[in-house]
Design a protein around this motif. Structure first.
Motif: not given
Length: 161
Positions: A92-107
């Motif tokens: 997965c190109e980018l994973v952002v974790r913050q405040a109990g939330r995980i965002v998996l980002i593809g470009f």
């Protein structure tokens, strides 16, 4: 005793280990040269090739360029990031974790100026969310960059339940 110059030796440590003549002139960089004098500044024998690759590289034609700019921007904001998060399904190109939330980002990069949707479709098809289930709320985010506009032209998001 004459010591040889470290010509053809690629590392400083190796040249010191072989007893070559080495002089650290770093502090002299800030000193102005007297008028009419010239110092010899040596450079790596590979320098020209590297510089040429940098100058002649059409980096804005590749999605990785935009992904790295996005990653740098988010890292500067202090977000917890994982670039190229590996799993059995791929990366997965980018994973952002913050405040109990995980965002998996593809470009994705497109010639058109509209969202194509391949980035989000790829995140879903490869099942990247499976690795993060139970660790927080997971969102898939497909981001589309335009080659012609050289900016984000849209995105698609989907909550994983």
């Amino acid at each position: 005793m004459k010591r040889r110059l470290p010509i053809g030796i690629p590392s400083f440590a190796k040249s010191r280990g072989e007893g070559c003549h080495c002089a650290d002139q770093t502090p002299r960089i800030a000193e102005p040269l007297p008028a009419g004098e010239c110092d010899f500044l040596s450079r790596s024998r590979h320098f020209g090739k590297t510089l040429s690759r940098y100058r002649d590289n059409p980096i804005a034609q590749y999605a990785g360029h935009y992904a790295s700019v996005s990653c740098s921007h988010q890292a500067a904001q202090g977000l917890a990031l994982t670039a190229e998060d590996a799993s059995r399904q791929g990366q997965c190109e980018l994973v952002v974790r913050q405040a109990g939330r995980i965002v998996l980002i593809g470009f994705e990069l497109t010639e058109a100026d509209t969202v194509v949707g391949e980035a989000l479709a790829q995140l879903k098809a490869r099942g990247h969310a499976a690795k993060h289930r139970g660790a927080g709320r997971v969102t898939l985010l497909g981001v589309t960059f335009s080659k012609t506009k050289r900016q984000i032209v849209g995105w698609q998001a989907e909550e994983v339940v």
